[in-house]
Design a protein around this motif. Sequence first.
Motif, mmCIF file in Angstrom:
data_model
loop_
_atom_site.group_PDB
_atom_site.id
_atom_site.type_symbol
_atom_site.label_atom_id
_atom_site.label_comp_id
_atom_site.label_asym_id
_atom_site.label_seq_id
_atom_site.Cartn_x
_atom_site.Cartn_y
_atom_site.Cartn_z
ATOM 1 N N UNK A 210 -4.326 -22.812 20.700
ATOM 2 C CA UNK A 210 -4.992 -23.870 21.456
ATOM 3 C C UNK A 210 -5.779 -23.257 22.615
ATOM 4 N N UNK A 211 -6.665 -24.047 23.190
ATOM 5 C CA UNK A 211 -7.441 -23.550 24.328
ATOM 6 C C UNK A 211 -6.531 -23.215 25.498
ATOM 7 N N UNK A 212 -5.410 -23.909 25.615
ATOM 8 C CA UNK A 212 -4.493 -23.628 26.710
ATOM 9 C C UNK A 212 -3.782 -22.287 26.499
ATOM 10 N N UNK A 213 -3.491 -21.936 25.245
ATOM 11 C CA UNK A 213 -2.911 -20.622 24.960
ATOM 12 C C UNK A 213 -3.916 -19.531 25.317
ATOM 13 N N UNK A 214 -5.175 -19.715 24.910
ATOM 14 C CA UNK A 214 -6.221 -18.736 25.225
ATOM 15 C C UNK A 214 -6.387 -18.596 26.737
ATOM 16 N N UNK A 215 -6.439 -19.734 27.433
ATOM 17 C CA UNK A 215 -6.576 -19.687 28.891
ATOM 18 C C UNK A 215 -5.374 -19.007 29.528
ATOM 19 N N UNK A 216 -4.177 -19.305 29.016
ATOM 20 C CA UNK A 216 -2.971 -18.681 29.551
ATOM 21 C C UNK A 216 -2.946 -17.184 29.330
ATOM 22 N N UNK A 217 -3.415 -16.746 28.147
ATOM 23 C CA UNK A 217 -3.436 -15.317 27.843
ATOM 24 C C UNK A 217 -4.425 -14.587 28.745
ATOM 25 N N UNK A 218 -5.615 -15.156 28.913
ATOM 26 C CA UNK A 218 -6.616 -14.509 29.762
ATOM 27 C C UNK A 218 -6.159 -14.494 31.217
ATOM 28 N N UNK A 219 -5.576 -15.594 31.687
ATOM 29 C CA UNK A 219 -5.107 -15.626 33.078
ATOM 30 C C UNK A 219 -3.976 -14.639 33.303
ATOM 31 N N UNK A 220 -3.134 -14.431 32.278
ATOM 32 C CA UNK A 220 -2.054 -13.447 32.404
ATOM 33 C C UNK A 220 -2.622 -12.058 32.630
ATOM 34 N N UNK A 221 -3.725 -11.746 31.932
ATOM 35 C CA UNK A 221 -4.385 -10.455 32.125
ATOM 36 C C UNK A 221 -4.972 -10.366 33.535
ATOM 37 N N UNK A 222 -5.782 -11.354 33.888
ATOM 38 C CA UNK A 222 -6.505 -11.303 35.153
ATOM 39 C C UNK A 222 -5.543 -11.270 36.339
#
Length: 219
Positions: free
Chosen positions: A131-143
């Motif tokens: 989901x878009x929330x998983x993608x957003x969560x993954x990218x935010x975890x990196x950043x």
Amino acid sequence: MAKKITSIALAMVLIITCSLGATTALAAESNDNTGQNETIVIDGSVYEFEDAYWNGMPATYINNLTENTRDVVYYDEANGSVYWNGEPMAYIEKVSTTVAEPEDGISPLAAEHWTYKGKSSFKVTWAHKATVFVVAGAISAVVSTVIPGYTALKVVLAIGLKGLKELANAAVGGTVEIEEYYHIYTDGRIQYRWDWTFIAPTTGERYGPFTSYSDADFS
């Protein structure tokens, strides 16, 4: 082509149509709220993003106030995995870190008096049909490993729901690059600047750079 969003968007309620996938009701286990809650409207539903902790790990609870459901995304730095409702959905790997040499200290932002500090690159992968929330969560975890307190909601507001949906549908990951700069004021205060970019793996399309600043402080 680089995709950018103005800082004004960070102060606006984002209303956009997007297909999200089903959410799951979730009990609030080990939820220590940090007090950082923000609300947006997506596809007619009201979502509250709640920054908290999941068993001691930084997490974002996503509460669908319209349908009364609750999901959580969090990052376990010990194993590099991002979890959605307790299920591993993404993985983060640090690829490289470049530290500026003294002769490299002249920044491309020199006109703004910023000094280049270095760059970090990360590879992030997520499950098919995330989901878009998983993608957003993954990218935010990196950043957030470099930029303190960078949440999933900030990624949503930076890339936008349309861009995140494209990434969720067309890719299973990509590369996050984060460049760091600093500026020393005459009174000794130091301010930091970070520019981060997401790069799609197949097309090379770049989302960003998106810029964050620290408060100037003595250190």
